[in-house]
Design a protein around this motif. Structure first.
Motif, mmCIF file in Angstrom:
data_model
loop_
_atom_site.group_PDB
_atom_site.id
_atom_site.type_symbol
_atom_site.label_atom_id
_atom_site.label_comp_id
_atom_site.label_asym_id
_atom_site.label_seq_id
_atom_site.Cartn_x
_atom_site.Cartn_y
_atom_site.Cartn_z
ATOM 1 N N ILE A 160 43.907 43.900 41.823
ATOM 2 C CA ILE A 160 43.699 44.598 40.548
ATOM 3 C C ILE A 160 45.035 45.091 39.998
ATOM 4 O O ILE A 160 45.349 44.929 38.810
ATOM 5 C CB ILE A 160 42.702 45.765 40.739
ATOM 6 C CG1 ILE A 160 41.300 45.221 41.065
ATOM 7 C CG2 ILE A 160 42.659 46.659 39.497
ATOM 8 C CD1 ILE A 160 40.314 46.278 41.526
ATOM 9 N N ALA B 258 40.165 37.270 34.985
ATOM 10 C CA ALA B 258 39.179 37.788 35.932
ATOM 11 C C ALA B 258 38.212 38.699 35.186
ATOM 12 O O ALA B 258 38.639 39.648 34.508
ATOM 13 C CB ALA B 258 39.860 38.560 37.065
ATOM 14 N N VAL C 116 35.881 39.455 39.053
ATOM 15 C CA VAL C 116 36.390 40.646 39.728
ATOM 16 C C VAL C 116 35.491 41.004 40.906
ATOM 17 O O VAL C 116 35.967 41.364 41.984
ATOM 18 C CB VAL C 116 36.490 41.821 38.739
ATOM 19 C CG1 VAL C 116 36.800 43.136 39.472
ATOM 20 C CG2 VAL C 116 37.553 41.541 37.683
ATOM 21 N N MET D 120 42.569 40.999 33.184
ATOM 22 C CA MET D 120 41.433 41.375 34.017
ATOM 23 C C MET D 120 40.636 42.441 33.292
ATOM 24 O O MET D 120 41.202 43.449 32.862
ATOM 25 C CB MET D 120 41.930 41.916 35.363
ATOM 26 C CG MET D 120 40.822 42.380 36.302
ATOM 27 S SD MET D 120 41.500 43.094 37.836
ATOM 28 C CE MET D 120 42.188 41.629 38.622
ATOM 29 N N ALA E 31 47.512 42.536 38.132
ATOM 30 C CA ALA E 31 47.158 41.887 36.866
ATOM 31 C C ALA E 31 48.161 42.251 35.775
ATOM 32 O O ALA E 31 48.592 43.401 35.660
ATOM 33 C CB ALA E 31 45.752 42.293 36.444
ATOM 34 N N LYS F 138 45.460 44.886 32.532
ATOM 35 C CA LYS F 138 44.208 45.453 33.016
ATOM 36 C C LYS F 138 43.537 46.130 31.832
ATOM 37 O O LYS F 138 44.101 47.054 31.239
ATOM 38 C CB LYS F 138 44.481 46.469 34.135
ATOM 39 C CG LYS F 138 45.039 45.857 35.411
ATOM 40 C CD LYS F 138 45.680 46.895 36.320
ATOM 41 C CE LYS F 138 47.010 47.368 35.756
ATOM 42 N NZ LYS F 138 47.727 48.282 36.675
ATOM 43 N N PHE G 193 46.647 37.950 37.783
ATOM 44 C CA PHE G 193 45.822 37.492 36.670
ATOM 45 C C PHE G 193 46.488 37.865 35.347
ATOM 46 O O PHE G 193 47.115 38.925 35.224
ATOM 47 C CB PHE G 193 44.429 38.107 36.745
ATOM 48 C CG PHE G 193 43.557 37.479 37.794
ATOM 49 C CD1 PHE G 193 42.931 36.269 37.559
ATOM 50 C CD2 PHE G 193 43.377 38.088 39.029
ATOM 51 C CE1 PHE G 193 42.143 35.665 38.524
ATOM 52 C CE2 PHE G 193 42.594 37.495 40.004
ATOM 53 C CZ PHE G 193 41.969 36.281 39.749
#
Length: 241
Positions: free
Chosen positions: A186, A41, A70, A137, A189, A192, A134
């Protein structure tokens, strides 16, 4: 990746881009090795742009990598402010099949409907019974401490009943409508990667690292969840105040 949080400090923007590309590349390779597909993402903005360009020059399993966004502004994909358009230009050197890109419909006259369609897309790609996790991200942090399109004082950071949300325009701040992944996505993920550079980001990065209300400092949402969080900063952004 087994969770945890760390801060990496790059000497300059070039090293920040190199480290960013390396971290994304490692996450892609590990995901393909483990699950046969990598799902990424991407955030927009100028900070990750060079990292994406460096990433595109690497030899990676592009045909087994899926690209999502995102957040997106309420503009067409060929608009200069489109996050999708900017990332596609940055990744142009990579041989990525067209069907591996899954963009948000920022140009839709019905952004709530576009958000619902993107949520259905995520459920279809990840599996209805699976968490939307994800593999990597990328995230940024704004001068007002927003991340994704979760802006302070709007309640957006507290949205938990949707994977994707339509965010109203804020004319007083010159902000058009947006589509954005929400905090629960978020936080899920596996990696991150929050990139920030410049002395202007020093204060908001410090605020985001401190506990407190997410509606006040939305970037605080990146600290939740089971995945690994990497703050990738240049020396100016990392310098203690």
């Amino acid at each position: 990746m087994n969770g945890g949080e760390e801060t990496l400090v790059a000497a300059d923007p070039a090293e920040l881009a190199r480290l960013g590309a390396e971290l994304i590349a490692r996450a892609i390779a590990a995901a393909v090795d483990a699950r046969g597909v990598a799902r990424v993402a991407l955030s927009g903005g100028s900070t990750p742009s060079e990292a994406y360009q460096r990433l595109a020059a690497l030899s990676l399993p592009w045909a087994q990598t899926e690209w999502f966004w995102v957040d997106e502004r309420a503009v067409a994909p060929d608009h200069p402010r489109s996050n999708h358009g900017a990332a596609r230009r940055d990744l142009a050197a990579a041989s990525i099949p067209e069907e591996r890109f899954f963009r948000m419909e920022g140009e839709s006259p019905d952004l709530a409907g576009a958000a619902a369609r993107y949520e259905r897309l995520l459920r279809a790609r990840f599996g209805v019974a699976s968490a939307v996790s994800f593999d990597v991200m990328t995230l940024g942090i704004g001068d007002d401490a927003h991340t994704a399109s979760l802006f302070p004082g709007t309640g957006a950071a507290g949205i938990e009943d949707r994977l994707v949300a339509a965010i109203p325009a804020q004319p007083d701040k010159g902000l058009e409508q947006r589509l954005t992944l929400t905090a629960p996505v978020i936080q899920e993920a596996r990696l991150k990667l929050l990139l920030a550079r410049g002395a202007g980001k020093r204060g908001v990065v410090a605020q985001a690292k401190r506990p407190g209300p997410a509606d006040e400092v939305p970037a605080r949402v990146v600290r939740g969840g089971p995945g690994r969080l990497v703050w990738l900063l240049d020396a100016a952004a990392a310098q203690a105040g």
